[in-house]
Design a protein around this motif. Structure first.
Motif, PDB file in Angstrom:
ATOM      1  N   UNK A 177       0.839  -1.081   0.224  1.00 25.61           N
ATOM      2  CA  UNK A 177       0.373  -0.032  -0.119  1.00 25.61           C
ATOM      3  C   UNK A 177       0.736   1.524  -0.002  1.00 25.61           C
ATOM      4  N   UNK A 178       2.305   1.294   1.213  1.00 19.79           N
ATOM      5  CA  UNK A 178       2.548   2.212   0.712  1.00 19.79           C
ATOM      6  C   UNK A 178       3.443   2.552  -0.612  1.00 19.79           C
ATOM      7  N   UNK A 179       3.319   1.425  -1.614  1.00 20.61           N
ATOM      8  CA  UNK A 179       4.056   1.900  -3.291  1.00 20.61           C
ATOM      9  C   UNK A 179       2.971   1.966  -3.846  1.00 20.61           C
ATOM     10  N   UNK A 180       1.812   1.671  -3.769  1.00 18.81           N
ATOM     11  CA  UNK A 180       0.559   2.464  -4.677  1.00 18.81           C
ATOM     12  C   UNK A 180       0.463   3.663  -4.748  1.00 18.81           C
ATOM     13  N   UNK A 181       0.586   3.647  -6.228  1.00 10.96           N
ATOM     14  CA  UNK A 181       0.240   5.405  -6.869  1.00 10.96           C
ATOM     15  C   UNK A 181      -0.351   4.950  -8.147  1.00 10.96           C
ATOM     16  N   UNK A 182      -0.398   6.580  -8.072  1.00 13.91           N
ATOM     17  CA  UNK A 182      -1.277   6.751  -9.257  1.00 13.91           C
ATOM     18  C   UNK A 182      -0.840   6.253 -11.459  1.00 13.91           C
ATOM     19  N   UNK A 183       0.595   5.355 -10.849  1.00  7.15           N
ATOM     20  CA  UNK A 183       0.736   5.165 -12.164  1.00  7.15           C
ATOM     21  C   UNK A 183       0.336   3.278 -11.950  1.00  7.15           C
ATOM     22  N   UNK A 184       0.202   2.625 -10.926  1.00 10.88           N
ATOM     23  CA  UNK A 184       0.203   1.426 -10.724  1.00 10.88           C
ATOM     24  C   UNK A 184      -0.526   0.919 -11.194  1.00 10.88           C
TER      25      UNK A 184
ATOM     26  N   UNK B 265      -7.094  -9.656   0.468  1.00 12.39           N
ATOM     27  CA  UNK B 265      -6.976  -7.987   0.953  1.00 12.39           C
ATOM     28  C   UNK B 265      -6.049  -6.770  -0.704  1.00 12.39           C
ATOM     29  N   UNK B 266      -5.753  -7.992  -1.138  1.00  9.93           N
ATOM     30  CA  UNK B 266      -5.425  -7.207  -2.575  1.00  9.93           C
ATOM     31  C   UNK B 266      -6.026  -6.342  -3.109  1.00  9.93           C
ATOM     32  N   UNK B 267      -6.766  -6.952  -3.704  1.00 13.28           N
ATOM     33  CA  UNK B 267      -7.738  -6.641  -4.355  1.00 13.28           C
ATOM     34  C   UNK B 267      -8.703  -5.250  -3.827  1.00 13.28           C
ATOM     35  N   UNK B 268      -8.810  -5.265  -2.429  1.00 13.72           N
ATOM     36  CA  UNK B 268      -8.934  -4.313  -1.752  1.00 13.72           C
ATOM     37  C   UNK B 268      -8.159  -3.312  -1.674  1.00 13.72           C
ATOM     38  N   UNK B 269      -7.148  -3.619  -1.825  1.00 14.09           N
ATOM     39  CA  UNK B 269      -6.098  -2.114  -1.570  1.00 14.09           C
ATOM     40  C   UNK B 269      -6.407  -1.463  -2.774  1.00 14.09           C
ATOM     41  N   UNK B 270      -6.396  -2.676  -3.820  1.00 15.38           N
ATOM     42  CA  UNK B 270      -6.336  -1.988  -5.363  1.00 15.38           C
ATOM     43  C   UNK B 270      -7.788  -0.616  -5.799  1.00 15.38           C
ATOM     44  N   UNK B 271      -8.599  -1.413  -5.106  1.00 17.55           N
ATOM     45  CA  UNK B 271      -9.820  -0.348  -4.724  1.00 17.55           C
ATOM     46  C   UNK B 271      -9.528   0.532  -4.393  1.00 17.55           C
ATOM     47  N   UNK B 272      -8.888   0.727  -3.349  1.00 21.21           N
ATOM     48  CA  UNK B 272      -8.877   1.825  -2.719  1.00 21.21           C
ATOM     49  C   UNK B 272      -7.616   2.965  -3.657  1.00 21.21           C
ATOM     50  N   UNK B 273      -6.755   2.381  -4.526  1.00 19.83           N
ATOM     51  CA  UNK B 273      -5.798   3.398  -5.202  1.00 19.83           C
ATOM     52  C   UNK B 273      -6.480   3.160  -7.054  1.00 19.83           C
ATOM     53  N   UNK B 274      -7.541   3.733  -7.170  1.00 24.63           N
ATOM     54  CA  UNK B 274      -7.414   3.404  -8.538  1.00 24.63           C
ATOM     55  C   UNK B 274      -6.418   4.205  -9.702  1.00 24.63           C
ATOM     56  N   UNK B 275      -6.320   3.654 -10.215  1.00 30.70           N
ATOM     57  CA  UNK B 275      -5.684   4.650 -11.757  1.00 30.70           C
ATOM     58  C   UNK B 275      -6.484   5.569 -12.282  1.00 30.70           C
ATOM     59  N   UNK B 276      -5.928   6.799 -12.113  1.00 25.39           N
ATOM     60  CA  UNK B 276      -6.543   7.599 -13.126  1.00 25.39           C
ATOM     61  C   UNK B 276      -7.526   7.354 -14.527  1.00 25.39           C
ATOM     62  N   UNK B 277      -6.415   6.893 -15.426  1.00 24.67           N
ATOM     63  CA  UNK B 277      -7.583   6.050 -15.898  1.00 24.67           C
ATOM     64  C   UNK B 277      -8.178   4.325 -16.116  1.00 24.67           C
TER      65      UNK B 277
END
Length: 406
Positions: A135-142, A159-171
């Motif tokens: 989660x610390x390494x998730x960002x707008x380019x992930x 748990x990783x699916x939930x992490x991804x849902x909280x950090x969507x890519x802008x596109x």
């Protein structure tokens, strides 16, 4: 300092137990019958070795076993992983997060498909990808999180699916979760689902050393994404009628024997789990060793039986232990797996500036003595005795330390 030791030490004529098993899933008369049937049914010039029906049957059985909508067979886990990543259409700067302790294959695939590999720390107990560090390494380019069920221990994919849902890519929206299950075929995740049922796509390997094998190579990808399934069908067969592709098909004989291996998978895994639990119990009183976690309900299939030496022994002491096991007691072991950027030039260059100190420290303490369900009781006793004696030998040369748990 962390070691750059190869996964396989130098060979020695003293070995009576190999560094690692050459075959994971083993064959019975049922596999031989399936092979003979495939051969005898392929002699006619009108039919030959066309394998579509066999492959389709294998895919259907695998989808049913894992509880997924689609299962697509490939000729190897490496090519399958590349095609899953290719389907993402990664652009320069698109990031894929993966654990630094890993087999090099997935990381090379990310680089080869144009992604920026972002390395994260392992969990200190399972050595799977750590969700908190991820989660610390998730960002707008992930664009993706690539999770490996490392050495048979199931990661918490939900748990990783939930992490991804909280950090969507802008596109592109939430990053997809790609799962490397090469060493965990037949396992279950903490949710109770079969390995392969969670995430965007799961890649299995049927290479010779894996828990089931189709003549030494082969793969399956499972997914519930219908669009991805169609893309993969085209990519493995020259692009279908419209796009790029190549020939990455499984053969008739591989599919025929794969059906039998799949039917026997739970039985083979149960034997492996029993052998691993027995070894863990037998070594539990050795204070210098941290043993693999004992997990229930097929959460750990023990593709390897991992040992961690004390922090004071990291690198040099671990290497000495492996050498003593091999040269004095005839028992082989490997480091499975080192930190990828320390052992592979392409990954090192691609990830310049990235540093995972926890991964380096854990990998420097790691060794995996040979384990296989078909080892005889005498062979297993030799391994256990050798580990006990070799640890005692090294303990005389290394600083005294209490047992550590991470």
């Amino acid at each position: 300092m962390p070691t750059n030791r190869s996964t396989v030490p130098h060979t020695t004529t003293a070995l009576t137990i190999p560094f690692e098993p050459a075959q994971g899933g083993w064959y019975t008369e049922a596999e031989h019958d399936a092979i003979r049937m495939a051969v005898s049914g392929s002699g006619n010039w009108r039919t030959g070795w066309r394998g579509a029906e066999y492959v389709a049957s294998f895919e259907d059985a695998f989808a049913q076993y894992t509880g997924t909508s689609h299962a697509l067979a490939f000729n190897s886990g490496g090519t399958a992983m590349e095609m899953v990543l290719r389907a993402l259409e990664l652009k320069p700067g698109d990031e894929v997060i993966s654990c630094a302790i890993n087999f090099v294959g997935p990381h090379i695939a990310v680089i080869g498909q144009g992604g920026q590999l972002v390395l994260a720390e392992p969990d200190p107990v399972t050595l799977n990808l750590d969700p908190a560090d991820t989660e610390q390494r998730l960002g707008p380019r992930t664009r993706a999180i690539l999770v490996t069920h490392w050495n048979g221990a199931s990661a918490d994919i939900g748990r990783f699916v939930e992490l991804a849902a909280r950090h969507p890519h802008p596109v592109h929206g939430p990053p997809v979760v790609i799962v490397d299950a090469a060493r965990a075929c037949g396992g279950r995740t903490p949710s109770g689902a079969r390995v392969g049922a969670e995430g965007w796509a799961t890649v299995f390997s049927f290479e010779s050393k894996k828990l089931m094998t189709t003549f030494g190579q082969g793969s399956m990808v499972t997914t519930d994404d219908h669009g991805l399934a169609e893309q993969l069908r085209g990519l493995r067969t020259y692009g279908g009628r419209s796009g790029w592709g190549t020939n990455q098909l499984l053969t008739k004989a591989q599919a025929a024997v794969g059906l039998v291996q799949l039917a026997r998978l739970d039985e083979m895994n149960a034997a492996r789990i029993t052998r691993a639990h027995d070894r863990t119990a037998a070594l539990a009183d050795i204070p210098e060793l941290t043993l693999p976690p004992t997990l229930d309900e097929d959460l750990h299939l023990y593709y390897r039986h991992n040992l961690l030496v004390p922090e004071a022994w990291a690198a040099r002491g671990r290497d000495e232990l492996m050498d003593v096991l091999a040269h004095r007691y005839g028992v082989g072991s490997i480091v499975s797996d080192p930190v990828t950027y320390l052992g592979h030039d392409l990954i090192r260059t691609h990830t310049t500036g990235q540093h995972c100190p926890r991964a380096e420290q854990l990998a420097a303490r790691l060794l995996c003595p040979c384990l296989h369900p078909q080892m005889t009781e005498d062979e297993e006793a030799q391994v256990r005795d050798a580990i006990r004696r070799a640890v005692a030998d090294i303990a005389q040369l290394q600083p005294a330390t209490a047992k550590e748990n991470g």
